[in-house]
Design an enzyme around this catalytic site. Structure first.
Site, PDB file in Angstrom:
ATOM      1  N   PRO A   1       0.798  -1.221   0.000  1.00 44.39           N
ATOM      2  CA  PRO A   1       0.000   0.000   0.000  1.00 44.39           C
ATOM      3  C   PRO A   1       0.833   1.275   0.000  1.00 44.39           C
ATOM      4  O   PRO A   1       1.857   1.368   0.691  1.00 44.39           O
ATOM      5  CB  PRO A   1      -0.798  -0.099   1.301  1.00 44.39           C
ATOM      6  N   ASN A   2       0.348   2.223  -0.771  1.00 44.44           N
ATOM      7  CA  ASN A   2       0.872   3.594  -0.854  1.00 44.44           C
ATOM      8  C   ASN A   2       2.192   3.708  -1.609  1.00 44.44           C
ATOM      9  O   ASN A   2       2.652   4.822  -1.861  1.00 44.44           O
ATOM     10  CB  ASN A   2       1.017   4.224   0.549  1.00 44.44           C
TER      11      ASN A   2
ATOM     12  N   ARG B   1       5.122  11.102  -2.684  1.00 47.07           N
ATOM     13  CA  ARG B   1       4.934  10.807  -1.264  1.00 47.07           C
ATOM     14  C   ARG B   1       6.221  11.082  -0.486  1.00 47.07           C
ATOM     15  O   ARG B   1       7.224  10.397  -0.679  1.00 47.07           O
ATOM     16  CB  ARG B   1       4.553   9.332  -1.114  1.00 47.07           C
TER      17      ARG B   1
ATOM     18  N   TYR C   1      11.394   9.028   1.130  1.00 42.99           N
ATOM     19  CA  TYR C   1      11.371   7.938   0.144  1.00 42.99           C
ATOM     20  C   TYR C   1      12.111   8.249  -1.155  1.00 42.99           C
ATOM     21  O   TYR C   1      12.233   7.372  -2.012  1.00 42.99           O
ATOM     22  CB  TYR C   1       9.921   7.559  -0.179  1.00 42.99           C
TER      23      TYR C   1
ATOM     24  N   ASN D   1       8.379  -5.389  -0.738  1.00 38.16           N
ATOM     25  CA  ASN D   1       8.256  -4.243   0.160  1.00 38.16           C
ATOM     26  C   ASN D   1       6.772  -4.151   0.504  1.00 38.16           C
ATOM     27  O   ASN D   1       5.981  -3.619  -0.282  1.00 38.16           O
ATOM     28  CB  ASN D   1       8.730  -2.953  -0.524  1.00 38.16           C
TER      29      ASN D   1
ATOM     30  N   ALA E   1       3.167  -0.572   4.830  1.00 34.91           N
ATOM     31  CA  ALA E   1       2.742  -0.650   6.229  1.00 34.91           C
ATOM     32  C   ALA E   1       2.251  -2.046   6.622  1.00 34.91           C
ATOM     33  O   ALA E   1       2.223  -2.381   7.820  1.00 34.91           O
ATOM     34  CB  ALA E   1       1.658   0.393   6.505  1.00 34.91           C
TER      35      ALA E   1
ATOM     36  N   HIS F   1       4.097  -4.265   9.177  1.00 34.87           N
ATOM     37  CA  HIS F   1       4.072  -4.099  10.623  1.00 34.87           C
ATOM     38  C   HIS F   1       2.912  -4.835  11.307  1.00 34.87           C
ATOM     39  O   HIS F   1       2.886  -4.921  12.523  1.00 34.87           O
ATOM     40  CB  HIS F   1       4.044  -2.601  10.957  1.00 34.87           C
TER      41      HIS F   1
ATOM     42  N   ASP G   1       1.833 -15.292   6.836  1.00 35.08           N
ATOM     43  CA  ASP G   1       1.471 -16.712   6.654  1.00 35.08           C
ATOM     44  C   ASP G   1       1.628 -17.127   5.198  1.00 35.08           C
ATOM     45  O   ASP G   1       2.085 -18.239   4.903  1.00 35.08           O
ATOM     46  CB  ASP G   1       0.030 -16.964   7.118  1.00 35.08           C
TER      47      ASP G   1
ATOM     48  N   GLU H   1      12.935  -9.147   2.020  1.00 36.65           N
ATOM     49  CA  GLU H   1      12.103  -7.994   2.401  1.00 36.65           C
ATOM     50  C   GLU H   1      12.956  -6.733   2.227  1.00 36.65           C
ATOM     51  O   GLU H   1      14.108  -6.709   2.673  1.00 36.65           O
ATOM     52  CB  GLU H   1      11.687  -8.171   3.865  1.00 36.65           C
TER      53      GLU H   1
ATOM     54  N   HIS I   1      12.923  -2.367   2.505  1.00 36.25           N
ATOM     55  CA  HIS I   1      12.292  -1.078   2.829  1.00 36.25           C
ATOM     56  C   HIS I   1      13.187   0.032   2.328  1.00 36.25           C
ATOM     57  O   HIS I   1      14.403   0.026   2.577  1.00 36.25           O
ATOM     58  CB  HIS I   1      12.061  -0.942   4.336  1.00 36.25           C
ATOM     59  N   LEU I   2      12.579   0.991   1.646  1.00 35.05           N
ATOM     60  CA  LEU I   2      13.343   2.118   1.103  1.00 35.05           C
ATOM     61  C   LEU I   2      13.929   2.959   2.226  1.00 35.05           C
ATOM     62  O   LEU I   2      15.083   3.378   2.178  1.00 35.05           O
ATOM     63  CB  LEU I   2      12.438   2.974   0.223  1.00 35.05           C
ATOM     64  N   SER I   3      13.104   3.239   3.227  1.00 38.87           N
ATOM     65  CA  SER I   3      13.536   4.092   4.345  1.00 38.87           C
ATOM     66  C   SER I   3      14.136   3.234   5.455  1.00 38.87           C
ATOM     67  O   SER I   3      13.930   2.012   5.499  1.00 38.87           O
ATOM     68  CB  SER I   3      12.340   4.880   4.884  1.00 38.87           C
TER      69      SER I   3
ATOM     70  N   ARG J   1      12.672   5.600  12.450  1.00 40.02           N
ATOM     71  CA  ARG J   1      11.374   6.269  12.351  1.00 40.02           C
ATOM     72  C   ARG J   1      10.493   5.911  13.557  1.00 40.02           C
ATOM     73  O   ARG J   1      11.010   5.540  14.596  1.00 40.02           O
ATOM     74  CB  ARG J   1      10.733   5.922  10.995  1.00 40.02           C
TER      75      ARG J   1
ATOM     76  N   ARG K   1       7.053   1.273  13.364  1.00 40.04           N
ATOM     77  CA  ARG K   1       7.711   0.763  12.145  1.00 40.04           C
ATOM     78  C   ARG K   1       8.895  -0.161  12.471  1.00 40.04           C
ATOM     79  O   ARG K   1       9.510  -0.725  11.573  1.00 40.04           O
ATOM     80  CB  ARG K   1       8.217   1.928  11.286  1.00 40.04           C
TER      81      ARG K   1
END
Ligand code: DQA
Length: 146
Positions: A10-11, A18, A23, A74, A77, A80, A87, A98, A100-102, A107, A111
């Protein structure tokens, strides 16, 4: 069918506009091209899927069992709190990374928890688009049994 599926949650379709301070300015399309190029550099084919819906990502992981040899994800959210995505990833037996850009650890505290981390081979955080390139290198090595 492709060797690697890159999944974005998402997002992440909002990348580019954004929160660029967090990001960066690259769009999802830019990242997708980079993923496909990185995979090709290792002689691997690739596809990219982004969805704002948890169910789409769960189903993409289910489909990957037959369609793909590796997953780079990625989850946004969903990282988390999505036990259903965790699963689903647990069912997939190929290499899984996995990304994550940030730097999620720099943060907000919520997160700092990843419910998918225990079911992937490794996690890369805070390196922006480079993280996807490094994840591709990791997947290529894992597919070769290294
Ligand atoms: C993110 C980090 C998550 O906490 C956030 O919800 C995202 C993006 C990252 O790439 O840094 O959507 O996964």
């Amino acid at each position: 069918m492709s060797d690697i599926i890159y999944l974005f949650g998402p997002n992440l379709d909002r990348l580019g506009t954004r929160d660029p301070a967090v990001y960066g300015s690259a769009t999802l399309a830019d990242l997708g091209v980079g993923c496909i190029d990185a995979a090709r550099g290792h002689g691997l084919s690739a596809e990219v899927l982004q969805s704002n819906r948890e169910a789409d990502l769960v189903e993409a992981v289910h489909a990957a069992v037959k369609r793909n040899r590796a997953i780079v994800i990625n989850p946004g959210a969903l990282t988390h709190y999505s036990y259903s995505l965790a699963d689903a990833l647990a069912i997939f037996s190929g290499p899984k990374i996995e990304v994550h850009l940030s730097n999620v650890f720099a943060r907000e505290p919520w997160r700092h928890v990843s419910v998918v981390a225990p079911v992937v081979d490794g996690t890369i955080v805070g390196l922006g688009a480079l993280g996807l390139t490094l994840a591709t290198e990791a997947v290529a090595a894992l597919l070769e049994g290294n």
